[in-house]
Motif scaffolding. Structure first.
Motif, PDB file in Angstrom:
ATOM      1  N   TRP A   1       5.645  13.028  11.386  1.00 37.55           N
ATOM      2  CA  TRP A   1       5.726  12.442  10.046  1.00 37.55           C
ATOM      3  C   TRP A   1       5.110  13.389   9.019  1.00 37.55           C
ATOM      4  N   LEU A   2       5.833  13.648   7.949  1.00 39.51           N
ATOM      5  CA  LEU A   2       5.301  14.504   6.891  1.00 39.51           C
ATOM      6  C   LEU A   2       4.259  13.780   6.057  1.00 39.51           C
ATOM      7  N   TYR A   3       4.446  12.477   5.871  1.00 35.96           N
ATOM      8  CA  TYR A   3       3.536  11.710   5.011  1.00 35.96           C
ATOM      9  C   TYR A   3       2.806  10.610   5.767  1.00 35.96           C
ATOM     10  N   GLY A   4       2.927  10.575   7.080  1.00 43.39           N
ATOM     11  CA  GLY A   4       2.287   9.538   7.869  1.00 43.39           C
ATOM     12  C   GLY A   4       3.289   8.471   8.284  1.00 43.39           C
ATOM     13  N   GLY A   5       3.085   7.914   9.477  1.00 39.97           N
ATOM     14  CA  GLY A   5       4.042   6.961  10.021  1.00 39.97           C
ATOM     15  C   GLY A   5       3.544   5.535  10.105  1.00 39.97           C
ATOM     16  N   THR A   6       2.458   5.186   9.400  1.00 37.99           N
ATOM     17  CA  THR A   6       2.034   3.790   9.361  1.00 37.99           C
ATOM     18  C   THR A   6       3.000   3.009   8.482  1.00 37.99           C
ATOM     19  N   THR A   7       2.978   1.696   8.612  1.00 39.11           N
ATOM     20  CA  THR A   7       3.875   0.877   7.802  1.00 39.11           C
ATOM     21  C   THR A   7       3.580   1.047   6.312  1.00 39.11           C
ATOM     22  N   THR A   8       2.321   1.250   5.986  1.00 34.89           N
ATOM     23  CA  THR A   8       1.954   1.457   4.580  1.00 34.89           C
ATOM     24  C   THR A   8       2.584   2.734   4.041  1.00 34.89           C
ATOM     25  N   LYS A   9       2.503   3.813   4.801  1.00 32.81           N
ATOM     26  CA  LYS A   9       3.066   5.088   4.366  1.00 32.81           C
ATOM     27  C   LYS A   9       4.593   5.032   4.303  1.00 32.81           C
ATOM     28  N   ILE A  10       5.192   4.386   5.291  1.00 31.58           N
ATOM     29  CA  ILE A  10       6.657   4.276   5.290  1.00 31.58           C
ATOM     30  C   ILE A  10       7.129   3.473   4.082  1.00 31.58           C
ATOM     31  N   ALA A  11       6.400   2.392   3.760  1.00 31.23           N
ATOM     32  CA  ALA A  11       6.751   1.583   2.591  1.00 31.23           C
ATOM     33  C   ALA A  11       6.640   2.413   1.314  1.00 31.23           C
ATOM     34  N   GLN A  12       5.600   3.219   1.210  1.00 34.45           N
ATOM     35  CA  GLN A  12       5.439   4.073   0.042  1.00 34.45           C
ATOM     36  C   GLN A  12       6.587   5.074  -0.065  1.00 34.45           C
ATOM     37  N   THR A  13       6.998   5.614   1.066  1.00 37.94           N
ATOM     38  CA  THR A  13       8.079   6.599   1.071  1.00 37.94           C
ATOM     39  C   THR A  13       9.388   5.972   0.622  1.00 37.94           C
ATOM     40  N   ILE A  14       9.711   4.797   1.152  1.00 39.73           N
ATOM     41  CA  ILE A  14      10.972   4.145   0.792  1.00 39.73           C
ATOM     42  C   ILE A  14      10.942   3.681  -0.659  1.00 39.73           C
ATOM     43  N   SER A  15       9.841   3.109  -1.081  1.00 39.94           N
ATOM     44  CA  SER A  15       9.750   2.553  -2.427  1.00 39.94           C
ATOM     45  C   SER A  15       9.761   3.628  -3.507  1.00 39.94           C
ATOM     46  N   GLY A  16       8.863   4.593  -3.374  1.00 41.17           N
ATOM     47  CA  GLY A  16       8.694   5.578  -4.441  1.00 41.17           C
ATOM     48  C   GLY A  16       9.365   6.904  -4.208  1.00 41.17           C
ATOM     49  N   GLY A  17       9.981   7.094  -3.030  1.00 43.23           N
ATOM     50  CA  GLY A  17      10.622   8.363  -2.737  1.00 43.23           C
ATOM     51  C   GLY A  17       9.622   9.472  -2.464  1.00 43.23           C
ATOM     52  N   ARG A  18      10.137  10.615  -2.091  1.00 41.42           N
ATOM     53  CA  ARG A  18       9.294  11.774  -1.821  1.00 41.42           C
ATOM     54  C   ARG A  18       9.976  13.038  -2.337  1.00 41.42           C
ATOM     55  N   GLN A  19       9.202  13.926  -2.872  1.00 41.13           N
ATOM     56  CA  GLN A  19       9.711  15.227  -3.273  1.00 41.13           C
ATOM     57  C   GLN A  19       8.604  16.255  -3.077  1.00 41.13           C
ATOM     58  N   GLY A  20       8.602  16.832  -1.887  1.00 38.73           N
ATOM     59  CA  GLY A  20       7.587  17.824  -1.582  1.00 38.73           C
ATOM     60  C   GLY A  20       7.829  19.114  -2.341  1.00 38.73           C
TER      61      GLY A  20
END
Length: 298
Positions: free
Chosen positions: A142-161
């Motif tokens: 996981w680039l940003y972490g695989g907890t449910t909290t991190k996954i929710a953040q990724t889906i909700s706010g997107g990611r752009q490294g």
């Protein structure tokens, strides 16, 4: 031809080809005629009962008033009634609470499969296996972490490294040394990087994103979450950008990730599904469970 019928006692039309091929005038079998008239009656009955003949922009309605849309809506109502019990339960639950309940987990996975197919599979593959240039979701990397909290953040706010393009920062030999070092780190689980590579990694600012041990983690929190900026883990055998290897690592080092004004840069952007209004909170929660359970959730 009929005046010279070679089969005068036969019930034929008098049309003969190739000496003996002729057209007879026998009536069809009785069963065939019964079937013909029965089909005619069936068509008449169908047109009376169901929508059939086009009249202007609409067909005749039929005395039963049946339509495909009514049938479809009844089916939706039946499905919604069966789902209501589960939907009411998960509405007030967190993703972690859903995962703790095997029954609700199975329901959520089945329910979210369509959501994943409609919104995620184009990039991440139908089974989370990842398409070229996009992360695999079925592993534990996981680039940003695989907890449910991190996954929710990724889906909700997107990611752009982002990764700086080093083509004008590093010397060619330094780029080669770092690229070889990255390959060595991947092949030896972080234990076989050259000293020259480690020296460049630490002195050129790579630790600011990839961490002191090059695993992409800047800090680990007591609740299991990690602090990361989305930099790749360089100590495993997983490559963010295929096909991996020396040339792939060199390309990323030279041209970076999401760098404006650098045509060769890697493009890595995940849309923000909540901010864009594409998914509701409940749909995101279901997707969090689905992604977490693909195989790599923490």
């Amino acid at each position: 031809m009929a005046d010279h019928n070679p089969f005068p006692g036969e019930n034929n039309t008098g049309h003969v080809w190739d000496d003996n091929l002729r057209e007879l005038k026998n009536l069809p079998p009785r069963w065939w005629m019964i079937g013909l008239w029965a089909s005619i009656l069936w068509v008449v009955g169908y047109t009376v009962l169901y929508p059939s003949w086009p009249v202007g922009q609409e067909p005749t309605q039929g005395i039963l008033g049946w339509t495909q849309m009514k049938e479809y809506k009844r089916g939706l109502e039946q499905v919604a009634a069966k789902r209501a019990e589960f939907e009411d339960k998960i509405q007030g639950m967190t993703a972690d609470e859903i995962i703790a309940d095997p029954g609700l987990t199975q329901y959520t996975l089945a329910s979210a499969k369509v959501l994943f197919g409609d919104n995620c599979s184009a990039c991440h593959g139908s089974g989370g296996q990842g398409n070229p240039g996009y992360p695999v979701l079925a592993d534990d990397d996981w680039l940003y972490g695989g907890t449910t909290t991190k996954i929710a953040q990724t889906i909700s706010g997107g990611r752009q490294g982002a990764m700086t393009a080093h083509q004008n920062i590093l010397k060619p030999e330094e780029v080669d040394t770092l690229a070889h070092w990255v390959v060595q780190m991947n092949e030896t689980a972080g234990k076989g990087g050259s000293e020259a590579g480690w020296a460049l990694f630490k002195t050129k600012g790579c630790t600011a994103c990839h961490g002191q041990t090059a695993n992409g983690v800047l800090a680990e929190l007591p609740n299991g979450d990690v602090v990361t900026v989305g930099a790749a883990n360089l100590t495993d055998g997983i490559w963010r950008f295929e096909p991996g290897g020396f040339e792939s690592a060199k390309h990323t080092i030279l041209y970076g990730v999401n760098q404006h004004g650098v045509p060769e840069t890697r493009n890595a952007v995940m849309p923000a599904f909540a901010d864009a209004g594409k998914l509701t909170d409940e749909e995101i929660k279901k997707l969090v469970v689905y992604v977490h359970e693909l195989g790599g959730g923490q």
